[in-house]
Design an enzyme around this catalytic site. Structure first.
Site, short mmCIF file in Angstrom:
data_model
loop_
_atom_site.label_atom_id
_atom_site.label_comp_id
_atom_site.label_asym_id
_atom_site.label_seq_id
_atom_site.Cartn_x
_atom_site.Cartn_y
_atom_site.Cartn_z
N GLN A 1 31.04 -42.86 -26.39
CA GLN A 1 31.80 -41.46 -26.63
C GLN A 1 30.66 -40.59 -27.56
O GLN A 1 29.83 -41.18 -28.42
CB GLN A 1 32.84 -41.92 -27.82
CG GLN A 1 33.54 -40.94 -28.32
CD GLN A 1 34.39 -40.06 -27.19
OE1 GLN A 1 34.96 -40.63 -26.18
NE2 GLN A 1 34.43 -38.58 -27.23
N LYS B 1 41.94 -41.72 -24.16
CA LYS B 1 41.44 -42.39 -22.86
C LYS B 1 41.79 -43.69 -22.77
O LYS B 1 42.21 -44.32 -21.77
CB LYS B 1 39.92 -42.54 -22.90
CG LYS B 1 39.04 -41.23 -22.86
CD LYS B 1 37.65 -41.26 -23.30
CE LYS B 1 36.88 -39.98 -23.02
NZ LYS B 1 35.48 -39.92 -23.51
N ASP C 1 30.91 -42.53 -16.49
CA ASP C 1 30.70 -41.10 -17.20
C ASP C 1 29.58 -40.31 -16.28
O ASP C 1 29.77 -39.14 -16.19
CB ASP C 1 30.38 -41.01 -18.46
CG ASP C 1 31.47 -40.61 -19.52
OD1 ASP C 1 32.53 -40.14 -19.15
OD2 ASP C 1 31.17 -41.06 -20.76
#
Ligand code: NAP
Length: 265
Positions: free
Chosen positions: A89, A45, A112
């Site tokens: 995460q 990422k 997200d």
């Protein structure tokens, strides 16, 4: 266009847009472990972000970190005007409640798309729908079968395909195998997000014109990756694993960060 070429093109477009704008969109990544897979995903990422001109900052905390400490970090990032997007995460350690953490992220920065009120759509399903639309694949009035109903893939995918006027059916572990066969045989678009190697295989009759979207990531004995759909089904379009939906997910995260940067409060 194959997914790799498509993603490269979209990333170049994003990079040009950021260069033209002259500013630097920024993403904060919170990690609460030192897990091998998480380290690898996060490195990917950060690399993606760097490629297009997004500044990604990693806040790496030990696995023993108390939930309150993680929440304090999130609150600070929520208020930080230099941070446009925040992601945490997964997986989180067992003592940390994933839902509380997800809901602590400001909906305006939740790139997200996990927060129930997030202004962003979850990256995997949004990446899939954008790709299919850009490829000129018609969704309106088509029979769309989604296998899997997780909060990060199946359920948001169902809503997105519904928003595109697809006839959406969601199947799951309680669906009888014979019913599943009947649904997939009649489907125009099939999205498989189960997490079982070659869950859709030669036992399943498919339309020649079908579009198969393989979300699954499964590891073979030799360490290589394979999807939830047996490769080479001879349909109109079948996304590969690796080099398929994973790339679309990564691209969409960058696009969500850019949107947060342009339209953030
Ligand atoms: P998940 O939370 O484990 O959900 C799996 C879903 O599959 C559940 O809804 C489950 O049904 C359903 N299922 C299990 N057995 C089934 C069966 N026999 N028949 C029909 N449905 C069945 O998984 P996830 O997070 O959605 O991820 C799914 C896969 O996609 C994993 O391999 C994951 O690694 C991969 N993934 C890839 C990306 C990417 O970017 N490429 C992103 C996210 C996930 P129930 O709800 O009834 O239990």
């Amino acid at each position: 266009m194959d997914i790799k070429t498509y993603v490269l093109k979209r990333k170049q477009y994003l990079k040009d847009k950021i260069t033209r704008d002259g500013g630097t969109p920024s993403l904060a990544i919170i990690q609460v472990n030192d897990d091998f897979a998480s380290n690898k995903y996060i490195a990917g990422k950060i690399n993606d972000a760097k490629e297009v001109g997004i500044n990604a900052t990693l806040i790496k905390l030990p696995e023993t970190t108390a939930m309150e400490v993680v929440l304090r970090k999130i609150k600070k990032l929520n208020k930080d005007p230099h941070i446009n997007g925040i992601i945490v995460q997964l997986p989180l350690p067992k003592h940390i409640d994933e839902n509380i953490i997800k809901e602590a992220i400001s909906p305006a920065k939740d790139v997200d798309g996990f927060h129930p009120l997030s202004r962003f759509k979850a990256c995997t399903p949004l990446g899939i729908v954008n790709y299919l639309k850009d490829e000129g694949i018609k969704i309106s009035g088509k029979n769309v079968v989604i296998i899997g109903r997780s909060n990060i893939v199946g359920k948001p995918a169902a809503l997105l395909f519904l928003a595109e006027d697809g006839n959406v059916t969601v199947l799951h572990s309680r669906t009888k195998a014979e019913d599943l066969k009947r649904y997939v045989a009649n489907a125009d678009i099939i999205v498989v997000a189960v997490g079982r190697k070659h869950f859709i295989n030669d036992e399943h009759t498919l339309k020649k014109s079908a579009v198969l979207v393989d979300v699954g990531i499964n590891r073979n004995d030799d360490g290589s990756l394979t999807g939830d759909i047996k490769p080479g089904r001879g349909v109109f379009l079948q996304t590969p694993v690796p080099g398929g939906v994973g790339l679309l997910t990564r691209l969409t995260l960058l696009e969500n960060v850019m949107e947060a940067y342009l339209h953030g409060i």
